[in-house]
Enzyme design. Structure first.
Site, PDB file in Angstrom:
ATOM      1  N   CYS A 266       0.844  -1.197   0.000  1.00 55.28           N
ATOM      2  CA  CYS A 266       0.000   0.000   0.000  1.00 55.28           C
ATOM      3  C   CYS A 266       0.885   1.255   0.000  1.00 55.28           C
ATOM      4  CB  CYS A 266      -0.991  -0.036   1.162  1.00 55.28           C
ATOM      5  SG  CYS A 266      -2.330   1.198   0.986  1.00 55.28           S
TER       6      CYS A 266
ATOM      7  N   HIS B 199      -3.913  -4.884  -0.162  1.00 53.76           N
ATOM      8  CA  HIS B 199      -3.458  -5.420   1.121  1.00 53.76           C
ATOM      9  C   HIS B 199      -3.526  -6.949   1.074  1.00 53.76           C
ATOM     10  CE1 HIS B 199      -3.108  -1.751   3.577  1.00 53.76           C
ATOM     11  NE2 HIS B 199      -4.025  -1.281   2.749  1.00 53.76           N
TER      12      HIS B 199
ATOM     13  N   GLU C  36      -2.580  -8.991   3.245  1.00 49.33           N
ATOM     14  CA  GLU C  36      -2.935  -9.495   4.583  1.00 49.33           C
ATOM     15  C   GLU C  36      -4.439  -9.437   4.845  1.00 49.33           C
ATOM     16  OE1 GLU C  36      -2.210  -5.059   5.273  1.00 49.33           O
ATOM     17  OE2 GLU C  36      -1.531  -6.627   3.902  1.00 49.33           O
TER      18      GLU C  36
END
Length: 196
Positions: A76, A178, A180
């Site tokens: 990001c 992202h 994650e």
């Protein structure tokens, strides 16, 4: 082992939780000497690119990051830091990848920030996207984007404009989404990075 650059501008909890889920060992890079303990480095980042760059400068990490020869992944804002310049704060950045970070046009008719799930088109020769199908969906949250480029864009995404969902230059990789927060495909990105 992966070292996470801990410079006060990243959502580290989500990232460490994802690394734990897939069994990737990691540690924190809190000072210059810590870079030596890891064979891969992740630069996380949320919020404002100009402010993130200022925090990175305050840590004294800038020159060490630029000179790294081991695999580096920016996530990001961490990806945006790899570019030369951001319209967010009119900030000079790390200038590793000679691209600019631009603001989504307020008049383009789409909501800003670009938030939620969107599909990407990866290039087949980027090892970060091994075992990732074309048009897989990833989770995005951003108001600024990196321009798409034939040489450095390793995956593209469209949100009124075509932009870089991922970039690569030599050992430096970046993803705008992202991983994650992107479920199994995001975990696969982290696994692929851990095997570079």
């Amino acid at each position: 082992m992966i070292g996470i650059v801990n410079y006060g501008a990243g959502n580290i909890f989500s990232l460490t939780a994802a690394l734990q889920r897939v069994g990737i060992p990691y540690g924190m890079i809190d000072k210059l000497d810590d870079f030596e303990h890891y064979d891969r480095v992740i630069i996380p980042g949320v919020g404002h690119a100009g402010a993130a760059m200022q925090k990175l400068e305050e840590t004294g990490f800038v020159q060490r990051i630029v000179s790294l020869k081991k695999p580096v992944l920016g996530i990001c804002v961490g990806m945006q830091l790899l570019t030369s310049f951001s319209e967010e704060g009119n900030a000079e950045l790390l200038n590793i990848v000679p691209l600019k970070t631009l603001h989504f046009d307020k008049h383009m008719g789409k909501k800003i920030p670009h938030m939620g799930w969107n599909s990407i088109s990866p290039k087949r020769d980027c090892p970060l996207f091994e075992h990732i199908a074309d048009n897989s969906y990833f989770y995005f949250v951003h108001s600024y984007f990196i321009e798409a480029d034939e040489e450095y864009t390793s995956a593209s995404c469209t949100y009124d404009v075509v932009f870089s969902a991922a970039i690569q230059k030599e050992n430096f990789y970046g993803v705008q989404f992202h991983p994650e927060k992107s479920g199994k495909v995001g975990e696969q990105i982290l696994l692929n990075f851990s095997r570079l």
